[in-house]
Enzyme design. Structure first.
Site, PDB file in Angstrom:
ATOM      1  N   ASP A  15       0.984  -1.326  -0.085  1.00  0.00           N
ATOM      2  CA  ASP A  15       0.044  -0.172  -0.077  1.00  0.00           C
ATOM      3  C   ASP A  15       0.879   1.219   0.162  1.00  0.00           C
ATOM      4  O   ASP A  15       1.960   1.363   0.842  1.00  0.00           O
ATOM      5  CB  ASP A  15      -0.872   0.056   1.281  1.00  0.00           C
ATOM      6  CG  ASP A  15      -2.168   0.903   1.193  1.00  0.00           C
ATOM      7  OD1 ASP A  15      -2.216   1.644   0.286  1.00  0.00           O
ATOM      8  OD2 ASP A  15      -2.980   0.813   2.211  1.00  0.00           O
ATOM      9  N   ASP A 109      -3.836   2.500  -5.242  1.00  0.00           N
ATOM     10  CA  ASP A 109      -2.631   2.819  -4.576  1.00  0.00           C
ATOM     11  C   ASP A 109      -2.158   1.350  -3.858  1.00  0.00           C
ATOM     12  O   ASP A 109      -1.365   1.511  -2.681  1.00  0.00           O
ATOM     13  CB  ASP A 109      -2.753   3.835  -3.599  1.00  0.00           C
ATOM     14  CG  ASP A 109      -4.002   3.774  -2.669  1.00  0.00           C
ATOM     15  OD1 ASP A 109      -4.672   3.048  -2.795  1.00  0.00           O
ATOM     16  OD2 ASP A 109      -4.081   4.807  -1.725  1.00  0.00           O
ATOM     17  N   GLU A 110      -2.985   0.201  -3.991  1.00  0.00           N
ATOM     18  CA  GLU A 110      -2.555  -1.128  -3.421  1.00  0.00           C
ATOM     19  C   GLU A 110      -2.675  -2.025  -4.174  1.00  0.00           C
ATOM     20  O   GLU A 110      -3.776  -2.290  -5.197  1.00  0.00           O
ATOM     21  CB  GLU A 110      -3.638  -1.281  -2.110  1.00  0.00           C
ATOM     22  CG  GLU A 110      -4.987  -1.249  -2.448  1.00  0.00           C
ATOM     23  CD  GLU A 110      -5.716  -1.533  -1.059  1.00  0.00           C
ATOM     24  OE1 GLU A 110      -5.471  -2.094  -0.128  1.00  0.00           O
ATOM     25  OE2 GLU A 110      -6.874  -0.926  -1.029  1.00  0.00           O
TER      26      GLU A 110
END
Length: 385
Positions: A15, A109-110
């Protein structure tokens, strides 16, 4: 996809730390170690992201901008650039794709990685840490990771490792690791369920594990069972291999070939609007849009463009119209018109996060609520009817 996987795996969750803020700091080094808030610039806007320096004052994503400014008056406010964030997100995905055996892009974003069996060759901790170092070196972005037997525990471990850290939770360590944590740490427990469980006298994961699963089912239905399982470290969800081909699409073949430009434009609006609703209903965002035309002579042409991840009608419709204008040859009759949204990732960004007001958010929420209740055709733009 209904797949059941036993928890004898090793799953990594990566993340990016305060992703939007980190990108802005890459582009402007003067922002480092300063309080930064990204979102709508007006008082009626919403915080999309904020730096750790602002969280000390109680600022968090989703908060009204007016309140955030009051809590942290010295914060630097930025509108944000979704196109830049999408580019950096894809750069990170490219690094992961070049090295990971199986990975899932869970959001902008992960990522989840299934690294089961790699310990025989490299050591999963060493391999994942080296991947993290490579990402930071090649993109300049700080990133944290958690390593455990399933998605839930690895994601919670990542949260505990932040900022810019790493944490491994072995199978025998899961219960003592989870026990003291707030129920808010469980993925999927939103503010509404958090308040409900707190009102039931359930502040921590340890207390939640003591509640009979039948009671959780009675209170929250199937969702309650899933929350109870996660609290007990149970998560059978597989890492779903990410592919750029994931898409949703629709097309219309006409009974009579046409050059009616008004009809074609209105149909394009209706089709794109329907796909955007489907995206939001699935909690997904699109990173690419394609328009397809088949002429009366069966010649087929497509035009596509990469876009900042979103699921907003007004943005997707504008892009679809631009592509149609590039494709359309006014001298030829059209037999088929189609629209496809692809490069899908999970995410509930139902509006452009950096709109100055929440008007679009309120509009989409109201329209979607009607559609969920009465069907997808219940409310549409007038031009699409």
């Amino acid at each position: 996809m209904n797949m059941v996987v036993a928890d004898n795996r090793i799953i990594a969750h990566l993340d990016l730390d305060t992703f939007f803020v980190s990108v802005e700091r890459l582009r402007n080094a003067q922002l480092k170690e300063k309080p930064v808030i990204i979102g709508g610039m007006s008082d009626r806007g919403v915080v999309a992201s904020c730096s750790y320096e602002t969280r000390f004052y109680g600022v968090h994503a989703g908060m009204p901008m007016r309140m955030a400014k009051q809590l942290c008056s010295e914060a630097i406010i930025l509108r944000g650039d979704m196109e830049a964030y999408s580019k950096y997100s894809n750069d990170v995905t490219s690094v992961i794709a070049s090295q990971a055996p199986v990975y899932e892009k869970a959001s902008i974003d992960e990522h989840y990685l299934d690294v089961s069996g790699m310990d025989k060759f490299f050591g999963t901790w060493q391999w994942t840490n080296e991947l993290r170092q490579t990402i930071m070196k090649e993109t300049g972005l700080p990133i944290s990771f958690g390593l455990s037997v399933n998605k839930t525990v690895s994601k919670i471990a990542t949260g505990q490792a932040k900022p810019n850290g790493a944490l491994q939770v072995g199978k025998d360590e899961i219960k003592p690791f989870l026990a003291p944590l707030s129920i808010k740490k469980i993925p999927g427990v939103g503010q509404k369920n958090y308040q409900l469980l707190r009102n039931m006298g359930i502040p921590t994961i340890e207390v939640l594990t003591m509640v009979p699963v039948k009671m959780m089912q009675k209170v929250l239905g199937k969702e309650g069972v899933h929350i109870w399982e996660k609290a007990n470290g149970i998560d059978r969800a597989p890492v779903v291999p990410y592919t750029e081909q994931k898409s949703i699409s629709t097309e219309k073949t006409f009974g009579t070939d046409t050059t009616d430009i008004e009809f074609l434009n209105n149909l394009l609006v209706s089709m794109t609007e329907g796909l955007a609703f489907d995206l939001r209903a699935q909690g997904k965002l699109a990173g690419c849009i394609t328009v397809k035309i088949r002429y009366a002579n069966f010649d087929t042409h497509t035009q596509q463009v990469s876009i900042p991840y979103n699921a907003s009608d007004h943005i997707l419709i504008r892009r679809a119209k631009e592509l149609f204008q590039k494709l359309y040859n006014r001298r030829l009759l059209i037999r088929l018109l189609g629209v496809r949204l692809s490069n899908l990732v999970q995410g509930f960004q139902q509006i452009d996060l950096f709109e100055d007001t929440t008007q679009h958010a309120s509009l989409y929420q109201a329209m979607d609520k009607i559609r969920f209740r009465y069907g997808g055709e219940a409310v549409k733009r007038a031009v699409g009817i």
